[in-house]
Write a protein that holds these residues in place. Structure first.
Motif, PDB file in Angstrom:
ATOM      1  N   GLN A   1     -30.716   2.737 -19.718  1.00  0.00           N
ATOM      2  CA  GLN A   1     -30.135   1.395 -19.823  1.00  0.00           C
ATOM      3  C   GLN A   1     -30.935   0.601 -20.848  1.00  0.00           C
TER       4      GLN A   1
ATOM      5  N   GLU B   1     -34.619   4.304  -9.959  1.00  0.00           N
ATOM      6  CA  GLU B   1     -34.898   3.385 -11.066  1.00  0.00           C
ATOM      7  C   GLU B   1     -36.072   2.462 -10.744  1.00  0.00           C
TER       8      GLU B   1
ATOM      9  N   GLU C   1     -27.002  -2.801 -20.060  1.00  0.00           N
ATOM     10  CA  GLU C   1     -27.293  -3.719 -18.954  1.00  0.00           C
ATOM     11  C   GLU C   1     -28.047  -4.950 -19.471  1.00  0.00           C
TER      12      GLU C   1
ATOM     13  N   ASP D   1     -34.555   2.657 -17.561  1.00  0.00           N
ATOM     14  CA  ASP D   1     -34.112   1.351 -18.057  1.00  0.00           C
ATOM     15  C   ASP D   1     -35.207   0.858 -19.004  1.00  0.00           C
TER      16      ASP D   1
ATOM     17  N   ARG E   1     -33.926  -9.962 -22.091  1.00  0.00           N
ATOM     18  CA  ARG E   1     -32.824  -9.161 -21.517  1.00  0.00           C
ATOM     19  C   ARG E   1     -31.457  -9.534 -22.107  1.00  0.00           C
TER      20      ARG E   1
HETATM   21 MG   LIG Z   1     -31.304  -1.099 -14.851  1.00  0.00          MG
END
Ligand SMILES: [Mg+2]
Ligand SMILES: O=C(O)C(=O)[C@@H](O)CO
Length: 259
Positions: free
Chosen positions: A204, A143, A240, A178, A211
């Motif tokens: 994600q 990731e 997430e 992500d 976020r």
């Molecule tokens: Mg992540």
């Protein structure tokens, strides 16, 4: 329609970790992911998963000394023994918890360190991990983490993880896309989703730049969820994100997808 997994390291933080499984199932999720299981015996987590009929879809290898700025040890030259012990421990948990994917944390690279040596160390440790996990059909993921959230991580861009995946060149090694990190570093999410379908095996989500829930900010998630369907993505989408307030109060976006 995408399948969503609650992230128990960022969601339901108002509850003790073990109580988050029940809250997740009550909210309509069928699956969970989290950073690390290692503070608990596998049987304790397994009992929660079974009790609430939840699938565990992802967790990470250990982070090393987080207080000292570490975020994984698998790329640190000279720490191979520890890295491989962490990989073995992750395999034990994955088998006990019937989890099909593990994210192998690489490392942060201190300023001035020999980056090539970190990359070579990571490739060797990933070959070890790939061989250990392959007989069990468990995927290993890489990731990219944006440098504001995680300064100096081995890779920040999706194109770096894709290149690292090619360099490792093992059938059970993929990337984890992500979309929050990808938006901050690379942008052009439609291209990443379309062009590299099959190479990412986990997604994600979180809003950008803050976020939070995927219903605000600069990413149009309902467009991307349709796009994931269009490219035939059949993996999980991990939530997430850091809820703006209480987790349940922010789950309006999830209502159409709840079980
Ligand atoms: Mg992540
Ligand atoms: O930070 C993220 O993003 C993650 O997915 C973590 O599991 C690893 O840094």
């Amino acid at each position: 329609m995408p399948k969503f997994a609650a992230n128990l390291s960022t969601q339901f933080g108002e509850l003790p970790f073990i109580e988050r499984f029940a809250a997740t199932a009550n909210a309509g999720f069928r699956a969970v992911e989290f950073l690390f299981p290692y503070d608990f015996p596998a049987e304790v987590i397994k009992a929660e998963l079974e009790k609430h009929q939840l699938e565990l879809v992802l967790f990470n290898t250990a982070a090393g000394n987080v207080q000292a700025g570490e975020w994984g040890v698998s790329a640190i030259p000279g720490r191979e023994q520890e890295a491989r012990a962490d990989i073995d421990r992750a395999l034990e948990y994955a088998l006990a918890l019937n989890c099909q994917q593990v994210h192998v944390m690489a490392a942060t690279v201190p300023n001035g360190a020999d980056r090539a040596a970190y990359e070579e160390t990571f490739v060797r440790n990933m070959h070890y991990a790939a061989e250990r996990f392959a007989p069990h059909g468990i995927r290993l993921l890489l990731e990219a983490l944006n440098p504001v959230t995680k300064p100096n991580y081995l890779y920040a861009s999706q194109y770096q993880t894709l290149a690292m995946m090619a360099r490792i060149d093992r059938a059970n090694v993929f990337t984890q896309l992500d979309l929050f990190h990808a938006q901050l570093v690379d942008g052009n999410l439609t291209h990443l989703i379309r062009e590299y379908a099959g190479r990412y095996r986990h997604i994600q989500i979180a809003s950008a730049p803050h976020r939070h829930e995927p219903d605000e900010g600069e990413i149009n998630y309902s467009y991307l969820f349709d796009l994931l369907d269009e490219v035939g993505y059949d993996g999980w989408v991990g939530c997430e994100y850091i809820p703006r307030g209480r987790t349940e109060a922010g789950l309006g976006w999830f209502a159409p997808y709840a079980k």
